[in-house]
Motif scaffolding. Structure first.
Motif, PDB file in Angstrom:
ATOM      1  N   GLN A  64       0.832  -1.208   0.000  1.00  0.00           N
ATOM      2  CA  GLN A  64       0.000   0.000   0.000  1.00  0.00           C
ATOM      3  C   GLN A  64       0.866   1.257   0.000  1.00  0.00           C
ATOM      4  OE1 GLN A  64      -2.540  -0.857   3.526  1.00  0.00           O
ATOM      5  NE2 GLN A  64      -4.247  -0.412   2.146  1.00  0.00           N
ATOM      6  N   LYS A  65       0.376   2.283  -0.672  1.00  0.00           N
ATOM      7  CA  LYS A  65       1.022   3.584  -0.662  1.00  0.00           C
ATOM      8  C   LYS A  65       0.315   4.476   0.351  1.00  0.00           C
ATOM      9  CE  LYS A  65       2.326   3.442  -5.560  1.00  0.00           C
ATOM     10  NZ  LYS A  65       2.200   4.126  -6.892  1.00  0.00           N
ATOM     11  N   ASN A 105      -2.537   5.842  -7.693  1.00  0.00           N
ATOM     12  CA  ASN A 105      -1.582   4.738  -7.558  1.00  0.00           C
ATOM     13  C   ASN A 105      -1.271   4.081  -8.900  1.00  0.00           C
ATOM     14  OD1 ASN A 105      -3.985   3.378  -8.001  1.00  0.00           O
ATOM     15  ND2 ASN A 105      -3.543   1.761  -6.507  1.00  0.00           N
ATOM     16  N   ILE A 123      -3.615   3.468  -0.179  1.00  0.00           N
ATOM     17  CA  ILE A 123      -4.173   2.931  -1.422  1.00  0.00           C
ATOM     18  C   ILE A 123      -3.262   1.844  -1.992  1.00  0.00           C
ATOM     19  CG2 ILE A 123      -5.570   4.911  -2.068  1.00  0.00           C
ATOM     20  CD1 ILE A 123      -3.334   5.985  -3.727  1.00  0.00           C
ATOM     21  N   ASN A 143      -8.516   3.736  -4.714  1.00  0.00           N
ATOM     22  CA  ASN A 143      -7.287   3.725  -5.513  1.00  0.00           C
ATOM     23  C   ASN A 143      -6.902   5.112  -6.015  1.00  0.00           C
ATOM     24  OD1 ASN A 143      -9.208   4.196  -7.458  1.00  0.00           O
ATOM     25  ND2 ASN A 143      -8.684   2.447  -8.756  1.00  0.00           N
ATOM     26  N   ASP A 144      -7.485   6.152  -5.399  1.00  0.00           N
ATOM     27  CA  ASP A 144      -7.245   7.511  -5.891  1.00  0.00           C
ATOM     28  C   ASP A 144      -7.285   8.495  -4.733  1.00  0.00           C
ATOM     29  OD1 ASP A 144      -6.698   9.359  -7.826  1.00  0.00           O
ATOM     30  OD2 ASP A 144      -8.594   9.160  -8.896  1.00  0.00           O
ATOM     31  N   ARG A 145      -6.775   9.702  -4.984  1.00  0.00           N
ATOM     32  CA  ARG A 145      -6.808  10.769  -3.990  1.00  0.00           C
ATOM     33  C   ARG A 145      -7.892  11.777  -4.348  1.00  0.00           C
ATOM     34  NH1 ARG A 145      -5.111   8.363   0.097  1.00  0.00           N
ATOM     35  NH2 ARG A 145      -2.868   8.101   0.432  1.00  0.00           N
TER      36      ARG A 145
END
Length: 301
Positions: A64-65, A105, A123, A143-145
């Motif tokens: 994960q980031k 990501n 994410i 999966n997004d900001r």
């Protein structure tokens, strides 16, 4: 990073920048509002099949980031791990403008998949999102900001907003609960990972169409004002109607009325009374800032 809903933000700025912002011809004191009219009891929501979301959760979170703190629009965001994340706030949605573009990501955003954007959660993640206005729940892959507008909590894909029944309204009050890390190479959850349901997508707009020509109920309305009002929504459940009405408290005098139509009881949410069409239309337009984009003007006669 994606600046979510730029077009929506610009539209709101244009509305706020109008030289004149007409007020209703009459304002109403809320402390004088009597109780809502009596309504037929509504059967409890029947839960759809419970599904095992554990198969969506990865065994570890090393992939994960999380990312460093960042600033967008003057607001600072600090991504972090929080296995107990369980927060209530406003959800928006995004779709065609970003369809096919990279997410934060590196995945490809698909407006038809059950995904979401969040400002701080790691994410990819799996989260449960509940629409507190109608009781629906879905499971999405974060999966997004985003979103970066008006302190909104989460941005759902078009498909997820459809499943939660608020796409036509634009915004909804939701609860977001973190379930765990998503598998790195997996796709978005199947729409079948829906924990509760009260009907198909866009139930509320469908009820709006049913209620459009229904006779106005003789129940209580504000005693003074014009002969026009704005219908902001229509619901099959009184509790959902009351919840929606409470979200519009600052928009003007709000009340709920029951109406029998097509063999069922609907609960319509109305805002204010105006003596002329232009004033009512301006009020209807202002409701867009509350996420209500399909309100209609109704005669009290």
């Amino acid at each position: 990073m994606r600046h979510s809903l730029i077009a929506s933000a610009l539209a709101l700025l244009l509305l706020a920048g109008c030289a004149s912002r007409p007020e209703p011809t009459r304002s109403f004191a809320r402390d004088a509002v009597p109780p809502l009219p009596a309504a037929t009891a509504v059967a409890p929501v029947e839960l759809a099949r419970r599904v095992d979301t554990a198969v969506l959760i990865a065994d570890d979170n090393g992939h994960q980031k999380v990312g460093r703190a960042y600033t967008v629009g003057g607001q600072r965001y600090v991504p972090q791990r929080d296995d107990d994340y369980d927060v209530t706030g406003i959800a928006s949605w995004y779709g065609p403008t970003f369809h096919g573009r990279p997410t934060a990501n590196g995945e490809v955003f698909d407006q038809n998949a059950m995904t979401a954007a969040h400002t701080t959660l790691p994410i990819p993640s799996i989260a449960e999102v509940t629409n507190l206005e109608n009781g629906r729940q879905v499971v999405v892959r974060i999966n997004d900001r985003g979103p970066f507008v008006d302190d909104r909590l989460i941005d759902l894909s078009r498909a997820a907003a459809d499943q939660l029944g608020y796409r036509a309204n634009g915004l909804a009050r939701v609860r977001v609960r973190y379930l765990g890390p998503a598998y790195p190479a997996a796709g978005a959850p199947d729409p079948g990972y829906q924990l509760a349901d009260i009907g198909g997508p866009d139930t509320v707009p469908a009820l709006e169409d049913v209620a459009r020509d229904a006779p106005f109920s003789p129940a209580w309305v504000p005693a003074t004002g014009g002969e026009l009002t704005v219908q902001a929504g229509a619901f099959a459940d009184l509790g959902n109607a009351n919840s929606f009405a409470s979200r519009l408290e600052e928009a003007g005098e709000v009340w709920v009325q029951a109406v029998e139509t097509g063999g069922q009881t609907l609960y319509r949410v109305f805002v204010g009374r105006w003596s002329d069409r232009p004033s009512a239309d301006q009020a209807r337009t202002r409701l867009a800032s509350y996420g209500v984009r399909d309100a209609r003007i109704v005669s009290l006669n």
